[in-house]
Design an enzyme around this catalytic site. Structure first.
Site, PDB file in Angstrom:
ATOM      1  N   THR A 169       0.910  -1.502   0.035  1.00 11.60           N
ATOM      2  CA  THR A 169      -0.082  -0.026  -0.060  1.00 11.60           C
ATOM      3  C   THR A 169       0.826   1.304  -0.177  1.00 11.60           C
ATOM      4  O   THR A 169       1.842   1.317   0.459  1.00 11.60           O
ATOM      5  CB  THR A 169      -0.881   0.053   1.444  1.00 11.60           C
ATOM      6  OG1 THR A 169      -1.514   1.068   1.414  1.00 11.60           O
ATOM      7  CG2 THR A 169      -0.043  -0.244   2.448  1.00 11.60           C
ATOM      8  N   ASP A 170       0.222   2.268  -0.504  1.00 12.23           N
ATOM      9  CA  ASP A 170       0.867   3.606  -0.400  1.00 12.23           C
ATOM     10  C   ASP A 170       0.969   4.286   1.029  1.00 12.23           C
ATOM     11  O   ASP A 170       1.538   5.191   1.361  1.00 12.23           O
ATOM     12  CB  ASP A 170       0.072   4.679  -1.363  1.00 12.23           C
ATOM     13  CG  ASP A 170      -1.031   4.916  -1.126  1.00 12.23           C
ATOM     14  OD1 ASP A 170      -1.765   4.397  -0.049  1.00 12.23           O
ATOM     15  OD2 ASP A 170      -1.879   5.752  -1.934  1.00 12.23           O
ATOM     16  N   GLU A 171       0.206   3.648   1.885  1.00 10.38           N
ATOM     17  CA  GLU A 171       0.385   4.138   3.437  1.00 10.38           C
ATOM     18  C   GLU A 171       1.561   3.760   4.073  1.00 10.38           C
ATOM     19  O   GLU A 171       1.819   4.578   5.162  1.00 10.38           O
ATOM     20  CB  GLU A 171      -1.035   3.523   3.955  1.00 10.38           C
ATOM     21  CG  GLU A 171      -2.161   3.716   3.440  1.00 10.38           C
ATOM     22  CD  GLU A 171      -3.569   3.255   4.407  1.00 10.38           C
ATOM     23  OE1 GLU A 171      -3.520   3.375   5.538  1.00 10.38           O
ATOM     24  OE2 GLU A 171      -4.481   2.895   3.732  1.00 10.38           O
ATOM     25  N   TYR A 214      -1.949  -0.840  11.030  1.00  6.80           N
ATOM     26  CA  TYR A 214      -1.892  -1.386   9.574  1.00  6.80           C
ATOM     27  C   TYR A 214      -0.784  -1.120   8.645  1.00  6.80           C
ATOM     28  O   TYR A 214      -0.175  -1.896   8.174  1.00  6.80           O
ATOM     29  CB  TYR A 214      -3.352  -1.018   8.895  1.00  6.80           C
ATOM     30  CG  TYR A 214      -3.305  -1.328   7.471  1.00  6.80           C
ATOM     31  CD1 TYR A 214      -3.311  -2.644   6.935  1.00  6.80           C
ATOM     32  CD2 TYR A 214      -3.402  -0.210   6.503  1.00  6.80           C
ATOM     33  CE1 TYR A 214      -3.273  -2.800   5.657  1.00  6.80           C
ATOM     34  CE2 TYR A 214      -3.245  -0.403   5.113  1.00  6.80           C
ATOM     35  CZ  TYR A 214      -3.356  -1.749   4.628  1.00  6.80           C
ATOM     36  OH  TYR A 214      -3.249  -2.152   3.438  1.00  6.80           O
ATOM     37  N   LYS A 274       2.142  -3.391   7.138  1.00  2.60           N
ATOM     38  CA  LYS A 274       2.628  -3.735   5.779  1.00  2.60           C
ATOM     39  C   LYS A 274       4.007  -3.173   5.405  1.00  2.60           C
ATOM     40  O   LYS A 274       4.624  -3.850   4.784  1.00  2.60           O
ATOM     41  CB  LYS A 274       1.449  -2.631   4.995  1.00  2.60           C
ATOM     42  CG  LYS A 274       0.232  -3.305   5.007  1.00  2.60           C
ATOM     43  CD  LYS A 274       0.081  -4.513   4.387  1.00  2.60           C
ATOM     44  CE  LYS A 274       0.195  -4.958   2.850  1.00  2.60           C
ATOM     45  NZ  LYS A 274      -0.303  -6.056   2.389  1.00  2.60           N
TER      46      LYS A 274
HETATM   47  N1  LIG Z   1      -8.036  -2.056  -0.619  1.00  2.00           N
HETATM   48  C1  LIG Z   1      -7.325  -1.179  -0.925  1.00  2.00           C
HETATM   49  O1  LIG Z   1      -7.560  -0.169  -1.399  1.00  2.00           O
HETATM   50  C2  LIG Z   1      -5.804  -1.452  -0.798  1.00  2.00           C
HETATM   51  C3  LIG Z   1      -4.626  -0.411  -1.001  1.00  2.00           C
HETATM   52  C4  LIG Z   1      -3.497  -0.715  -1.152  1.00  2.00           C
HETATM   53  C5  LIG Z   1      -2.915  -1.922  -0.769  1.00  2.00           C
HETATM   54  N2  LIG Z   1      -3.933  -2.890  -0.663  1.00  2.00           N
HETATM   55  C6  LIG Z   1      -3.320  -4.339  -0.099  1.00  2.00           C
HETATM   56  O2  LIG Z   1      -3.937  -5.331  -1.032  1.00  2.00           O
HETATM   57  C7  LIG Z   1      -4.250  -6.352  -0.547  1.00  2.00           C
HETATM   58  C8  LIG Z   1      -5.595  -7.054  -0.638  1.00  2.00           C
HETATM   59  O3  LIG Z   1      -6.680  -5.931  -0.123  1.00  2.00           O
HETATM   60  P1  LIG Z   1      -7.951  -6.015  -0.127  1.00  2.00           P
HETATM   61  O4  LIG Z   1      -8.585  -4.666   0.125  1.00  2.00           O
HETATM   62  O5  LIG Z   1      -8.579  -6.869  -0.932  1.00  2.00           O
HETATM   63  O6  LIG Z   1      -8.223  -6.981   1.307  1.00  2.00           O
HETATM   64  P2  LIG Z   1      -9.379  -7.697   1.923  1.00  2.00           P
HETATM   65  O7  LIG Z   1      -9.445  -7.362   3.227  1.00  2.00           O
HETATM   66  O8  LIG Z   1     -10.799  -7.069   1.257  1.00  2.00           O
HETATM   67  O9  LIG Z   1      -9.222  -9.229   1.603  1.00  2.00           O
HETATM   68  C9  LIG Z   1      -8.064  -9.764   2.470  1.00  2.00           C
HETATM   69  C10 LIG Z   1      -8.111 -11.299   2.091  1.00  2.00           C
HETATM   70  O10 LIG Z   1      -7.266 -11.950   2.812  1.00  2.00           O
HETATM   71  C11 LIG Z   1      -7.762 -12.853   3.631  1.00  2.00           C
HETATM   72  N3  LIG Z   1      -7.070 -13.428   4.814  1.00  2.00           N
HETATM   73  C12 LIG Z   1      -6.772 -12.541   5.879  1.00  2.00           C
HETATM   74  N4  LIG Z   1      -5.888 -13.024   6.753  1.00  2.00           N
HETATM   75  C13 LIG Z   1      -5.549 -14.009   6.025  1.00  2.00           C
HETATM   76  C14 LIG Z   1      -4.772 -15.314   6.376  1.00  2.00           C
HETATM   77  N5  LIG Z   1      -3.827 -15.175   7.713  1.00  2.00           N
HETATM   78  N6  LIG Z   1      -4.561 -16.200   5.793  1.00  2.00           N
HETATM   79  C15 LIG Z   1      -5.144 -16.282   4.358  1.00  2.00           C
HETATM   80  N7  LIG Z   1      -5.933 -15.453   3.927  1.00  2.00           N
HETATM   81  C16 LIG Z   1      -6.208 -14.472   5.022  1.00  2.00           C
HETATM   82  C17 LIG Z   1      -9.075 -12.785   3.924  1.00  2.00           C
HETATM   83  O11 LIG Z   1     -10.104 -13.649   4.311  1.00  2.00           O
HETATM   84  C18 LIG Z   1      -9.606 -11.719   2.527  1.00  2.00           C
HETATM   85  O12 LIG Z   1     -10.011 -12.745   1.761  1.00  2.00           O
HETATM   86  C19 LIG Z   1      -3.686  -6.250   1.024  1.00  2.00           C
HETATM   87  O13 LIG Z   1      -2.403  -6.885   1.372  1.00  2.00           O
HETATM   88  C20 LIG Z   1      -3.671  -4.930   1.159  1.00  2.00           C
HETATM   89  O14 LIG Z   1      -2.846  -4.414   2.169  1.00  2.00           O
HETATM   90  C21 LIG Z   1      -5.104  -2.954  -0.520  1.00  2.00           C
END
Ligand SMILES: NC(=O)c1ccc[n+]([C@@H]2O[C@H](COP(=O)([O-])OP(=O)(O)OC[C@H]3O[C@@H](n4cnc5c(N)ncnc54)[C@H](O)[C@@H]3O)[C@@H](O)[C@H]2O)c1
Length: 361
Positions: A140-142, A166, A170
Site C-alpha cells: 500500500t501507499d500508506e 496497519y 505492511k
Molecule cells: N483495498 C485497498 O484499497 C488497498 C490499497 C492498497 C493496498 N492494499 C493491499 O492489497 C491487499 C488486498 O487488499 P484487499 O482490500 O483486497 O483486502 P481484503 O481485506 O478485502 O481481503 C483480504 C483477504 O485476505 C484473507 N486473509 C486475511 N488473513 C488471512 C490469513 N492469515 N491467511 C489467509 N488469508 C487471509 C481474507 O479472508 C480476505 O479474503 C492487502 O495486502 C492490502 O494491504 C489494498
C-alpha cells in the site's frame, strides 16, 4: 501480456476471496485460461467465497481454505501444485480495525508474510531456483505516511513513515520481501498502490459503505472535515498493473501503482450521492447528499496520499485507464445489480463493528 506468447504459470493467489484478490483471480482466469490457479484464503470476515462462485467449476481452479501462517499447509501446497508464482494479497487490510485491535495485523501481515516467503524460498531452492519464478507482494501507499497539500506525490524512493498499526505491519512485510531478494536472490517484486475501488468490495470501506447506506437511507459518516485526499485506483486497472509487473517487472524492484485521481473524501461522497440519485430508482432519501453526517476523525488520520506512477509507466508501459467518474459509475452499477452479494455481508457481527466505529450514526 498476450496469453499465446507465454508458457503457462501455476499461480498461488493468497487472499483471493478478498476484494482485490478476487478481482485479480477473475482477471487471471480470463486472461490465462491455460494456467493453474490456486487460491489460498482463510475466509476471515473480509473473505467471501461467493466472490469466486462462477469459477468453482473450472478444472484449472482450486480453492483452499487456510492461513498463510500455517507453514505445514504451505509446505504441502507448494510442491503438490508445483507453484511457480505467488501473488500475495492476504492481509488484514482495514486501518480502522487495526486501531481497534492490532494483533491480527501483526500476525497475518508480518508473521504470515514471513512464513509464506520462507516456505516459497525452500520450495524454490528444492526446484533449483527457477529464474522464471515470481513472488509478488501487494502493498500500500500508506507505508509512505502522509503528505501535505503541496508535497510531491510518493515515489518508490520516498522514505517509509507508516502512521497506523496497519501501515506499519505492511511496511514491515515490504521490508521482508525486499530482504528476501537481497539476501537470498528470491525473485520478489513489491507493488505499493493507492486506494482501490470497484466490485466485490467489503461494505466497511468508504465507497461501498456510502453506496449501501444511500440505498438503505442511512446516514453517511464522513470523518473530520472530509478534506482528506486519496488517489483512487479502479481495481481493474490495478489487476492489469499487477499482471504487467509479474510478467515484465524486474525482481527486487518496487513499483508504485496509482490512478492519477486525487480527490477529497467529501468530493468523492458528493460524486457518489449524485450518481446514486441518477442511477438508483427507489432511494428512501433523495437527494442522497442530505444523508451526509460529519463524525469524529480517525486517530492519526493521514491527510493526503498521492502516487507518482512514472516508473511503472515508463519502464513497463502501464497507465491507468479509468477516470474516477467512469469507475464510480461502473462500481455503483455493479452494487445495484448484485444485492445478493452484499446483503448477506451486513451480518450481526458487521452491525456490531459498525456501531463501535460510528457510535449511533
Ligand atoms: N483495498 C485497498 O484499497 C488497498 C490499497 C492498497 C493496498 N492494499 C493491499 O492489497 C491487499 C488486498 O487488499 P484487499 O482490500 O483486497 O483486502 P481484503 O481485506 O478485502 O481481503 C483480504 C483477504 O485476505 C484473507 N486473509 C486475511 N488473513 C488471512 C490469513 N492469515 N491467511 C489467509 N488469508 C487471509 C481474507 O479472508 C480476505 O479474503 C492487502 O495486502 C492490502 O494491504 C489494498
Amino acid at each position: 501480456m498476450v496469453a499465446s506468447q507465454r508458457s503457462p504459470r501455476r499461480i498461488l493467489i493468497t487472499g483471493g476471496a478478498g476484494f482485490i484478490g478476487s478481482n485479480f483471480v477473475h482477471h487471471w482466469c480470463k486472461q490465462y485460461p491455460g494456467d493453474r490457479v490456486v487460491v489460498l484464503d482463510a475466509l476471515t470476515y473480509a473473505g467471501n467465497q461467493a466472490s469466486l462462485a462462477d469459477l468453482e467449476d473450472l478444472e484449472t481452479f482450486r480453492f483452499v481454505q487456510g492461513d498463510i501462517g500455517d507453514r505445514a499447509l504451505i509446505d504441502t501446497l507448494l510442491p503438490e501444485e508445483n507453484i511457480d508464482t505467488i501473488a500475495h494479497f492476504a492481509a488484514e487490510s482495514h486501518v480502522d480495525r487495526s486501531i481497534l485491535g492490532p494483533d491480527a495485523f501483526i500476525q497475518t501481515n508480518i508473521v504470515g508474510t514471513f512464513t509464506l516467503l520462507e516456505a516459497f524460498r525452500q520450495h524454490w531452492l528444492k526446484r533449483d531456483k527457477p529464474g522464471r519464478d515470481r513472488f509478488l507482494h501487494v502493498s500500500t501507499d500508506e507505508v509512505y505516511g502522509s503528505l501535505n497539500a503541496d508535497d510531491p506525490p510518493f515515489t518508490e524512493t520516498t522514505p517509509y513513515a507508516p502512521n497506523s498499526p496497519y501501515s506499519a505491519s505492511k511496511a514491515s512485510s515490504d521490508h521482508l520481501a525486499r530482504a528476501y531478494f537481497h539476501t537470498y536472490d528470491l525473485p520478489t517484486l513489491i507493488t505499493n498502490c493507492s486506494n482501490n475501488y470497484g466490485p466485490y468490495h467489503f461494505p466497511e470501506k468508504l465507497i461501498p459503505l456510502m453506496c449501501i447506506n444511500i440505498l438503505l437511507g442511512k446516514p453517511l459518516p464522513v470523518y473530520g472535515d472530509g478534506q482528506n485526499i486519496r488517489d483512487w485506483l479502479y481495481v481493474g486497472d490495478h489487476c492489469q498493473a499487477l499482471d504487467v509487473v509479474i510478467h515484465q517487472g524486474l525482481p527486487g524492484q518496487t513499483y508504485n501503482i496509482g490512478g492519477n485521481n486525487e480527490v477529497k473524501n467529501i468530493d468523492l461522497v458528493y460524486m457518489l450521492c449524485d450518481l446514486m440519485d441518477e442511477l438508483a430508482p427507489d432511494l428512501p432519501i433523495r437527494p442522497a447528499r442530505e444523508l451526509i453526517t460529519f463524525v469524529k476523525d480517525r486517530p492519526g488520520h493521514d491527510r493526503r496520499y498521492a502516487i507518482d506512477a512514472t516508473k511503472i509507466s515508463t519502464e513497463l508501459g502501464w497507465n491507468p485507464q479509468e477516470t474516477v467518474a467512469g469507475g464510480l459509475r461502473r462500481t455503483i452499477e455493479w452494487y445495484l445489480a448484485h444485492p445478493d452479494w452484499w446483503q448477506p455481508l451486513l451480518s450481526e457481527e458487521y452491525q456490531k463493528y459498525y456501531q463501535q466505529m460510528y457510535q449511533g450514526v
